[in-house]
Structures are given as structure tokens and as C-alpha cells.
Design an enzyme around this catalytic site. Sequence first.
Site: not given
Length: 529
Positions: A25-26, A28, A47, A70, A280, A403
Amino acid sequence: MPSVRRVSHSLLERQGLTTVFGNPGSNELPFLAGLPDGFRYVLGLHEGAVVGMADGYAQATGHPVLVNLHAASGSGNAMGALTNAVASRTPLVVVAGQQVRSAIGPEANLASVDAPALMKPLVGWAAEPACAEDVPRALAQAVFEARLQRRPTYLSVPYDDWSADAGDNALAVLERRVLRAAAPGGEQHRWLVERVASARRPALVLGGDIDSAGRFDDAVRLAERLGGPVWAAPSLFRLPFPNRHPLFRGVLPAGIAPVSEAFEGHDLVLVLGAPVFRYHEHLPGRYLPEGTRLIQVTEDASAAARAPMGEALVADPGAVIDVLLESLDEPAAPAAPAGGYRPVAEPLAVEGPGLHPEQVFAALRDELPEDTAYVVESTSTNAAWWRQMDLRRQGSYYFPAAGGLGFGLPGAVGVAMAQPDRPVVAVIGDGSANYGITALWTAAQHRVPLTVVLLRNGTYGALRWFGGLLGVPDAPGLDIPGLDFTRIAEGYGVRAQHVGGVAELRAALAERPDHPRLIQVDTALTTPS
Ligand SMILES: Cc1ncc(C[n+]2csc(CCOP(=O)(O)OP(=O)(O)O)c2C)c(N)n1
Ligand SMILES: [Mg+2]
């Protein structure tokens, strides 16, 4: 004096972090200005997919990988995927852009308020340097922390820092090396060897760390020396042992009572490279049977500290395997003769439309080369998978370690990018595919020769099974009809076909295209165990 950006780029080069997975984004852009030749920026469209790809790439190479996200929104999108990277102990170095320093306090748009705190419960180390001059050192720390702790790290950098003067001392960080030695010392060595050598019926439990550390073949040598059964640790994310080896008993069930039952009759359980244990299903009971002693060897100090039972040695499990192989006597007769691998069962067939997942997996096993790496994210087909597969090589199997769905497709793209000479196949459920689907676009753009086998059963199969287990037979929101992944894949630039039967599937798998492709196959509903 060079800029913070110049020194930081040099540092990343020297530390080998030149493949960057990101979605900018800006905030970065200033970091990305003037990236030297030799850097490769792999763009992901979401992402979650960015982190999944980086995770697969880092696991397959064994080295830290840079991820560029970002601000708070991009970091937030990545968090689910980071849970998997934490559990697989993947060294990801996440660098996120921040607003200029003077705009953080007043909370200008795209300021990430208290950025380290946003990520801290998840990553191993998170920081925002207190001044621009500290950025190269902090970046080096992020790399070393990721490597030493084997956990993702997070660095938030105000974007006006990159063009600042790095200061007189900045170059010192370029010369740094941080090493680690983790073999057990004299006293611990004697204690461990004595315990293992005096066990009458030892059993071995191996975790994914054994495969990550490249100790797959050494684990076989140790198991054959001990002559006892071998299990893979519950909630397995990498296969540490050949699954058809005569000593292999499979993946331990992820519940307290069934784990304890499995250990019945063993005086010693030696756990190498795994937490004790990642249960689990809540199936309470005693942790261990009467008379069973457990010793855990792990490099992960936190995993040793938090285990609810047993003794623990914080050391490199690979080094411990070496120690034991040197110290234990050869067995009188080999417990597992070479070549005595267990045969594969006939795949089950189903009536009506759709293949049994076992028929699909038998086709993979027969048609694909022995060194194929599989990235699996299909949740109701676990039992079918292990019944049919015959995996004998290091790095053959990857699964989302916490998971969290969304690792499979992107992870496979990352594994395939890291290992261009090894066939890579993603085995993905029709539910799972949607969480990381945008990775198909990256695969197409980079012409990654990945095969995606998409199992379409029209439902979140594992949740139907879980519904039975938890006494919730009528939960809504479990069916996902109306998805055609051939059209979705084509939209992202990946060639796709729908195969109707076993013969058509086998014929498709026998082809070896030099580009990504998706094979959709309708499957019948099965249960994970
Ligand atoms: C990020 C995330 N969201 C939701 C879940 C819950 N979940 C576990 S298994 C599953 C179903 C996956 O379906 P599919 O990929 O089609 O596999 P199947 O069970 O049908 O074989 C879901 C939604 C999860 N594990 N991770
Ligand atoms: Mg499904």
C-alpha cells in the site's frame, strides 16, 4: 552516510531474504524504492495468500522469508494465515508500513495504532523502532529472532524512516552473524542415553519439526535401532517418517484418552520435535498410562515449558538423534527389515456419481513420481489419505499446522516456487480452496508448474462429522453447492479441467505440464477417521 533503506536492503541481501512475498500500500512504497537487482517481489492479491505462499516457501527452503504487508488492515488480513506459520515454526519476517512518525499519534488515516501490540500475541517478537536510525538494527533483530525462535516476527516501520540517514554505526549490523548450537551437554547426554537404553519397550513419537529439519532419514535409522513403534504427533503438519514403514503406527489421534491408550504397555515414550501434545478433540482421560514415562526433546523452549506432563530436554532433536545413534547398541536382529514396507489397501469405490477419495489418492500414488511433494488441505479425507499414500521422502507432506484454512493453495504455490525441480501437488477441498483462492493468480503469473487436485464434495465434510461428535447434528451453514472451480481457475489464468472418472483422472495426472493447472473431481463424502 547511506540511507536507512540502502543499509536495510543490503542487510536483507546478506541474510538471503531476497524473495519478498507481499501486497503493498502507500505506506510500503518507500521501502520498495530502488530494490536492488536480485530481489524478487512476489505479489499476492490478498494477505492471507501472501503469508500462505511465504510459509510454503520458507518451509520448503528452511530459511527465513520476508513478507511485506500493508499497515494494520493488511496485517489483520494476514493473521489467520500467521496462526499456521506459528504452529509450523516457520521463520517469517513480516515488515509492515506505518504512517510517517508525526502522523501516528494523531491517528492519521493508515496509522497503525500501537502496531506491535496488534500482532504480539501471535508473533514471537514485534517492534516499531523508536527512531529511524534504529531501523536496520531492528530489521536484523527481526531476522535473527525469526531464525532463532523459529517463529514469525513483525516490524512496523514509519515510511519516512526509509529515506533518513542511517547514522555512523549502521553498517556494523551488516557484519553480524548469530549462530546457535543445541546439542545436549555431558550430564544431559548421559541421563538421556541411560533412560533410552534402559527402556524395555520404548516408543517414538515424531513431530513435524523432524521433517522441517531434514531429519526424515535419520529418524528411520533411530527407529530401526530402537525397534519400537513410531507414531507421528497429533495435528500433524509435516510427515516425519515413511508412512508405510513397518514400524509406523500412523498419526496419533488428537485426544487425551486415545493418545494414552496408544501408549499402553510402553515404559518410555520419546517425543522428538513436537509439542506434548496438540490435542484437538476433547476426549478427557489420564495423560499417560500407569508406568509410562515420557521424555520430550524440542528446540522450542515454550513447548517444553507448557507441556502438562513428562520430562523435557530443550535441545535440537536432530542432534539428539545423532547422540542416540552413536550411543545405543545395534539391535541383535533388525526389527524392520529393509524393503519390508506395508502394502497399500485396495481403494474403496462408491456407488453413484463421484469418486471415493481413496480412488483419487490411489491415482496420485500410482501416476505421480515418488518425490512428489503434497500440500494437503482437505479435511474429511484424512483416513482415506493415509490408507492410500506411500510417502518415503523428506518434504513430501504439508498441512495447515494450526488448522487454519487458507494455507493449502497458497502454501503449494510457495513450495513449488522454492523447489522447481520437484513435482508439487495441492490436494484441496472445495471448502478450503476459497480461503486462499487468489494464489492461483500468482501461480499463473509466475508460471509455477503446480497441479491442484480439487475435491468437490459440495460441503464442509469435516464439520458434518464434528457435528456428530459434538452432538450438533443440525448446524446450518455447512453446504457449499454451486461452485465450479474450473471457471474460477480460468478467471485467474490457470488452465482447468473437470474429470469424470478414475481413468480420466489418471490420464490427466500422467501429463506433466510446465504451467499451473487445476483438476476438479467430484467426490463422495467420507469421514476424517
Ligand atoms: C480459517 C478457517 N475457517 C473455518 C474453519 C473451520 N473448518 C474446518 S474444516 C472445514 C471444512 C473444509 O471443507 P473442505 O475443504 O471442503 O473439506 P472436506 O471436509 O469437505 O473434506 C471448515 C470450514 C477453519 N478450520 N479455518
Ligand atoms: Mg468439501
